[in-house]
Motif scaffolding. Structure first.
Motif, PDB file in Angstrom:
ATOM      1  N   VAL A   1       0.836  -1.197   0.000  1.00 20.01           N
ATOM      2  CA  VAL A   1       0.000   0.000   0.000  1.00 20.01           C
ATOM      3  C   VAL A   1       0.876   1.255   0.000  1.00 20.01           C
ATOM      4  CG1 VAL A   1      -1.644   1.336   1.390  1.00 20.01           C
ATOM      5  CG2 VAL A   1      -2.016  -1.093   1.009  1.00 20.01           C
ATOM      6  N   LYS A   2       1.994   1.222   0.735  1.00 23.00           N
ATOM      7  CA  LYS A   2       2.918   2.359   0.711  1.00 23.00           C
ATOM      8  C   LYS A   2       3.446   2.595  -0.701  1.00 23.00           C
ATOM      9  CE  LYS A   2       4.651   1.944   5.419  1.00 23.00           C
ATOM     10  NZ  LYS A   2       5.827   1.612   6.245  1.00 23.00           N
ATOM     11  N   TRP A   3       3.849   1.530  -1.382  1.00 20.45           N
ATOM     12  CA  TRP A   3       4.354   1.672  -2.747  1.00 20.45           C
ATOM     13  C   TRP A   3       3.254   2.095  -3.708  1.00 20.45           C
ATOM     14  CZ3 TRP A   3       9.023   2.583  -4.167  1.00 20.45           C
ATOM     15  CH2 TRP A   3      10.065   2.165  -3.379  1.00 20.45           C
ATOM     16  N   THR A   4       2.019   1.706  -3.428  1.00 16.30           N
ATOM     17  CA  THR A   4       0.900   2.140  -4.253  1.00 16.30           C
ATOM     18  C   THR A   4       0.709   3.649  -4.140  1.00 16.30           C
ATOM     19  OG1 THR A   4      -0.167   0.003  -3.932  1.00 16.30           O
ATOM     20  CG2 THR A   4      -1.555   1.795  -4.702  1.00 16.30           C
ATOM     21  N   VAL A   5       0.806   4.165  -2.927  1.00 11.18           N
ATOM     22  CA  VAL A   5       0.688   5.608  -2.717  1.00 11.18           C
ATOM     23  C   VAL A   5       1.820   6.341  -3.438  1.00 11.18           C
ATOM     24  CG1 VAL A   5       0.793   7.427  -0.966  1.00 11.18           C
ATOM     25  CG2 VAL A   5      -0.599   5.395  -0.566  1.00 11.18           C
ATOM     26  N   ILE A   6       3.035   5.811  -3.348  1.00 13.49           N
ATOM     27  CA  ILE A   6       4.175   6.425  -4.026  1.00 13.49           C
ATOM     28  C   ILE A   6       3.969   6.409  -5.534  1.00 13.49           C
ATOM     29  CG2 ILE A   6       6.636   6.135  -4.524  1.00 13.49           C
ATOM     30  CD1 ILE A   6       6.926   5.204  -1.589  1.00 13.49           C
ATOM     31  N   ALA A   7       3.465   5.305  -6.074  1.00  9.96           N
ATOM     32  CA  ALA A   7       3.200   5.219  -7.512  1.00  9.96           C
ATOM     33  C   ALA A   7       2.110   6.210  -7.922  1.00  9.96           C
ATOM     34  CB  ALA A   7       2.795   3.798  -7.891  1.00  9.96           C
ATOM     35  N   GLY A   8       1.088   6.377  -7.095  1.00 13.19           N
ATOM     36  CA  GLY A   8       0.028   7.344  -7.385  1.00 13.19           C
ATOM     37  C   GLY A   8       0.547   8.765  -7.382  1.00 13.19           C
ATOM     38  N   ILE A   9       1.391   9.091  -6.422  1.00 14.68           N
ATOM     39  CA  ILE A   9       1.987  10.426  -6.373  1.00 14.68           C
ATOM     40  C   ILE A   9       2.849  10.656  -7.607  1.00 14.68           C
ATOM     41  CG2 ILE A   9       3.663  11.862  -5.135  1.00 14.68           C
ATOM     42  CD1 ILE A   9       2.532  10.634  -2.531  1.00 14.68           C
ATOM     43  N   GLY A  10       3.598   9.629  -8.009  1.00 15.86           N
ATOM     44  CA  GLY A  10       4.422   9.747  -9.218  1.00 15.86           C
ATOM     45  C   GLY A  10       3.580   9.974 -10.459  1.00 15.86           C
ATOM     46  N   ALA A  11       2.485   9.272 -10.576  1.00 13.28           N
ATOM     47  CA  ALA A  11       1.613   9.424 -11.741  1.00 13.28           C
ATOM     48  C   ALA A  11       1.011  10.822 -11.788  1.00 13.28           C
ATOM     49  CB  ALA A  11       0.510   8.371 -11.708  1.00 13.28           C
ATOM     50  N   PHE A  12       0.556  11.322 -10.638  1.00 15.33           N
ATOM     51  CA  PHE A  12      -0.018  12.667 -10.616  1.00 15.33           C
ATOM     52  C   PHE A  12       1.042  13.734 -10.867  1.00 15.33           C
ATOM     53  CE2 PHE A  12      -3.566  10.680  -8.204  1.00 15.33           C
ATOM     54  CZ  PHE A  12      -4.561  11.019  -9.101  1.00 15.33           C
ATOM     55  N   SER A  13       2.269  13.490 -10.416  1.00 15.45           N
ATOM     56  CA  SER A  13       3.316  14.476 -10.676  1.00 15.45           C
ATOM     57  C   SER A  13       3.641  14.534 -12.174  1.00 15.45           C
ATOM     58  CB  SER A  13       4.570  14.163  -9.863  1.00 15.45           C
ATOM     59  OG  SER A  13       5.147  12.942 -10.274  1.00 15.45           O
ATOM     60  N   VAL A  14       3.595  13.393 -12.843  1.00 13.58           N
ATOM     61  CA  VAL A  14       3.806  13.397 -14.293  1.00 13.58           C
ATOM     62  C   VAL A  14       2.697  14.176 -14.990  1.00 13.58           C
ATOM     63  CG1 VAL A  14       3.819  11.929 -16.350  1.00 13.58           C
ATOM     64  CG2 VAL A  14       5.165  11.283 -14.357  1.00 13.58           C
ATOM     65  N   LEU A  15       1.471  13.994 -14.568  1.00 12.31           N
ATOM     66  CA  LEU A  15       0.363  14.754 -15.154  1.00 12.31           C
ATOM     67  C   LEU A  15       0.527  16.251 -14.932  1.00 12.31           C
ATOM     68  CD1 LEU A  15      -2.712  12.552 -14.206  1.00 12.31           C
ATOM     69  CD2 LEU A  15      -1.804  12.964 -16.480  1.00 12.31           C
ATOM     70  N   ILE A  16       0.914  16.626 -13.735  1.00 19.20           N
ATOM     71  CA  ILE A  16       1.095  18.049 -13.426  1.00 19.20           C
ATOM     72  C   ILE A  16       2.239  18.625 -14.249  1.00 19.20           C
ATOM     73  CG2 ILE A  16       1.815  19.649 -11.600  1.00 19.20           C
ATOM     74  CD1 ILE A  16       0.177  17.867  -9.658  1.00 19.20           C
ATOM     75  N   LEU A  17       3.348  17.890 -14.358  1.00 22.58           N
ATOM     76  CA  LEU A  17       4.481  18.372 -15.150  1.00 22.58           C
ATOM     77  C   LEU A  17       4.116  18.526 -16.615  1.00 22.58           C
ATOM     78  CD1 LEU A  17       7.499  16.463 -13.586  1.00 22.58           C
ATOM     79  CD2 LEU A  17       7.003  18.902 -13.461  1.00 22.58           C
ATOM     80  N   GLU A  18       3.307  17.629 -17.150  1.00 23.84           N
ATOM     81  CA  GLU A  18       2.855  17.757 -18.528  1.00 23.84           C
ATOM     82  C   GLU A  18       2.037  19.038 -18.720  1.00 23.84           C
ATOM     83  OE1 GLU A  18       0.727  14.208 -19.428  1.00 23.84           O
ATOM     84  OE2 GLU A  18       2.558  13.063 -19.861  1.00 23.84           O
ATOM     85  N   ARG A  19       1.197  19.365 -17.770  1.00 18.14           N
ATOM     86  CA  ARG A  19       0.373  20.581 -17.858  1.00 18.14           C
ATOM     87  C   ARG A  19       1.241  21.832 -17.756  1.00 18.14           C
ATOM     88  NH1 ARG A  19      -4.847  19.201 -19.447  1.00 18.14           N
ATOM     89  NH2 ARG A  19      -5.189  17.126 -18.578  1.00 18.14           N
ATOM     90  N   VAL A  20       2.230  21.799 -16.868  1.00 24.78           N
ATOM     91  CA  VAL A  20       3.111  22.950 -16.678  1.00 24.78           C
ATOM     92  C   VAL A  20       3.929  23.193 -17.948  1.00 24.78           C
ATOM     93  CG1 VAL A  20       5.134  23.773 -15.404  1.00 24.78           C
ATOM     94  CG2 VAL A  20       3.204  22.782 -14.177  1.00 24.78           C
ATOM     95  N   ILE A  21       4.414  22.133 -18.560  1.00 23.85           N
ATOM     96  CA  ILE A  21       5.210  22.274 -19.779  1.00 23.85           C
ATOM     97  C   ILE A  21       4.365  22.894 -20.896  1.00 23.85           C
ATOM     98  CG2 ILE A  21       6.352  20.975 -21.609  1.00 23.85           C
ATOM     99  CD1 ILE A  21       7.416  19.113 -19.422  1.00 23.85           C
ATOM    100  N   LEU A  22       3.093  22.522 -20.973  1.00 27.12           N
ATOM    101  CA  LEU A  22       2.229  23.103 -22.004  1.00 27.12           C
ATOM    102  C   LEU A  22       1.963  24.593 -21.758  1.00 27.12           C
ATOM    103  CD1 LEU A  22      -0.390  20.268 -22.510  1.00 27.12           C
ATOM    104  CD2 LEU A  22       1.442  20.938 -24.060  1.00 27.12           C
ATOM    105  N   LEU A  23       1.970  25.015 -20.505  1.00 27.94           N
ATOM    106  CA  LEU A  23       1.724  26.415 -20.187  1.00 27.94           C
ATOM    107  C   LEU A  23       2.942  27.289 -20.452  1.00 27.94           C
ATOM    108  CD1 LEU A  23      -0.299  26.110 -16.864  1.00 27.94           C
ATOM    109  CD2 LEU A  23      -1.159  26.718 -19.130  1.00 27.94           C
ATOM    110  N   VAL A  24       4.118  26.716 -20.413  1.00 33.09           N
ATOM    111  CA  VAL A  24       5.353  27.504 -20.569  1.00 33.09           C
ATOM    112  C   VAL A  24       5.687  27.727 -21.992  1.00 33.09           C
ATOM    113  CG1 VAL A  24       7.855  27.499 -20.191  1.00 33.09           C
ATOM    114  CG2 VAL A  24       6.311  26.739 -18.408  1.00 33.09           C
TER     115      VAL A  24
END
Length: 61
Positions: A38-61
């Motif tokens: 479950v700990k690794w699942t949370v870490i994987a979820g945070i990683g997935a959301f960070s990739v989504l956020i980074l993709e959005r930030v790159i499109l804004l720049v």
């Protein structure tokens, strides 16, 4: 992104399976394994959301 979803789903399923085995057998080793998964699942979820956020930030720049 598909890989992140697959890893997240498999980790979640494995954690739930370990909890089910713990409930059935009452062996503490299964509970410890489930908590680690479950700990690794949370870490994987945070990683997935960070990739989504980074993709959005790159499109804004």
């Amino acid at each position: 992104m598909l890989i992140f979803r697959l890893v997240f789903a498999l980790l979640l399923a494995a954690g739930l399976l370990c909890f089910a085995i713990y409930i059935g057998t009452k062996q503490p080793v299964w509970r410890r394994r489930a908590i680690v998964l479950v700990k690794w699942t949370v870490i994987a979820g945070i990683g997935a959301f960070s990739v989504l956020i980074l993709e959005r930030v790159i499109l804004l720049v």
